[in-house]
Design a protein around this motif. Structure first.
Motif, mmCIF file in Angstrom:
data_model
loop_
_atom_site.group_PDB
_atom_site.id
_atom_site.type_symbol
_atom_site.label_atom_id
_atom_site.label_comp_id
_atom_site.label_asym_id
_atom_site.label_seq_id
_atom_site.Cartn_x
_atom_site.Cartn_y
_atom_site.Cartn_z
ATOM 1 N N GLU A 99 0.847 -1.186 0.000
ATOM 2 C CA GLU A 99 0.000 0.000 0.000
ATOM 3 C C GLU A 99 0.882 1.235 0.000
ATOM 4 O O GLU A 99 1.873 1.302 0.703
ATOM 5 C CB GLU A 99 -0.866 -0.029 1.259
ATOM 6 N N ASP A 151 -12.155 8.996 8.329
ATOM 7 C CA ASP A 151 -12.028 7.541 8.406
ATOM 8 C C ASP A 151 -12.665 6.916 7.165
ATOM 9 O O ASP A 151 -13.745 7.326 6.742
ATOM 10 C CB ASP A 151 -12.726 7.039 9.672
ATOM 11 N N ILE A 152 -12.010 5.910 6.589
ATOM 12 C CA ILE A 152 -12.529 5.273 5.383
ATOM 13 C C ILE A 152 -13.882 4.613 5.658
ATOM 14 O O ILE A 152 -14.759 4.603 4.794
ATOM 15 C CB ILE A 152 -11.526 4.263 4.781
ATOM 16 N N SER A 156 -17.116 5.523 3.528
ATOM 17 C CA SER A 156 -17.831 4.422 2.871
ATOM 18 C C SER A 156 -19.302 4.423 3.258
ATOM 19 O O SER A 156 -20.179 4.273 2.400
ATOM 20 C CB SER A 156 -17.200 3.076 3.239
ATOM 21 N N ALA A 163 -17.688 -1.519 3.860
ATOM 22 C CA ALA A 163 -16.345 -1.154 4.324
ATOM 23 C C ALA A 163 -15.288 -1.744 3.395
ATOM 24 O O ALA A 163 -14.287 -1.098 3.074
ATOM 25 C CB ALA A 163 -16.130 -1.633 5.755
ATOM 26 N N THR A 164 -15.510 -2.970 2.947
ATOM 27 C CA THR A 164 -14.549 -3.628 2.047
ATOM 28 C C THR A 164 -14.458 -2.880 0.725
ATOM 29 O O THR A 164 -13.363 -2.667 0.206
ATOM 30 C CB THR A 164 -14.971 -5.087 1.803
ATOM 31 N N ARG A 167 -12.419 0.323 1.280
ATOM 32 C CA ARG A 167 -10.973 0.064 1.393
ATOM 33 C C ARG A 167 -10.374 -0.304 0.036
ATOM 34 O O ARG A 167 -9.264 0.116 -0.299
ATOM 35 C CB ARG A 167 -10.707 -1.032 2.417
ATOM 36 N N LEU A 170 -10.060 2.835 -2.024
ATOM 37 C CA LEU A 170 -8.958 3.646 -1.504
ATOM 38 C C LEU A 170 -7.622 3.041 -1.923
ATOM 39 O O LEU A 170 -6.695 3.756 -2.313
ATOM 40 C CB LEU A 170 -9.048 3.766 0.016
ATOM 41 N N PHE A 171 -7.507 1.724 -1.860
ATOM 42 C CA PHE A 171 -6.296 1.023 -2.281
ATOM 43 C C PHE A 171 -5.994 1.342 -3.744
ATOM 44 O O PHE A 171 -4.866 1.685 -4.104
ATOM 45 C CB PHE A 171 -6.500 -0.483 -2.069
#
Length: 190
Positions: A99, A151-152, A156, A163-164, A167, A170-171
């Motif tokens: 990351e 916060d992600i 989200s 949440a997945t 993330r 964002l990745f």
């Protein structure tokens, strides 16, 4: 003569018994007692300070979710085993999915991008140019999480993503930013 310290295993056993009965104060005492040991183990394996906090939380979540599996012996040693497994998992994740973060930008003063982009007008301009090269959703997501510190999970939830999914997006945005930065570094100076 120095005062004798209570036996760690017996103290942990008392807190453990109370924590199994649902005593939150005992669980908190157990975490406070074992936290330095867990943090030390994590720090040996992973260099980033932020990861120590995140991994310690993951370790203690695993410990308390599996209290029923502890069958005796040394409780701190059992926690060490869980900590080691969580650290190995984190190292595997880093290797498989490295990351890239704003903090990964070079710290060398000779490099044009250094420090916090919001503190340095030149860096802020470079970051702005890099973000402009990204698709607007990715640029917005990076701005919310990296620059504004949201916060992600919160971002989200606001957008109706899991949440997945947040993330993962964002990745991908971080990788797109890294590619834009690498292209920018290789361009001749204007």
């Amino acid at each position: 003569m120095a005062a004798e310290q209570p036996d760690t295993d017996s103290v942990c056993a008392q807190w453990l018994a109370a924590a199994r009965e649902g005593d939150d104060a005992a669980a908190r005492a157990l975490v406070e007692h074992l936290y330095p040991r867990v943090a030390c183990r994590i720090a040996r394996w992973l260099p980033r300070r932020a990861e120590v906090e995140d991994l310690a939380q993951e370790i203690f979540l695993r410990v308390f979710s599996r209290l029923g599996q502890f069958r005796g012996g040394s409780f701190p040693a059992w926690v060490d085993t869980i900590a080691q497994r969580v650290c190995y998992d984190a190292l595997r994740r880093q290797r498989v999915r490295p990351e890239w973060r704003f903090a990964d930008l070079p710290e060398d003063p000779a490099e044009p991008v250094s420090g916090n982009p919001t503190d340095d007008p030149d860096a802020a301009e470079v970051v702005g140019r890099l973000l402009a090269q990204l698709p607007p959703p990715q640029a917005w997501l990076l701005q919310q999480v990296e620059l504004e510190g949201r916060d992600i999970g919160e971002v989200s939830a606001t957008l109706g993503w899991t949440a997945t999914a947040g993330r993962l997006r964002l990745f991908r945005a971080r990788h797109a930013l890294k590619r834009a930065y690498e292209r920018w570094k290789t361009q001749p100076a204007e």
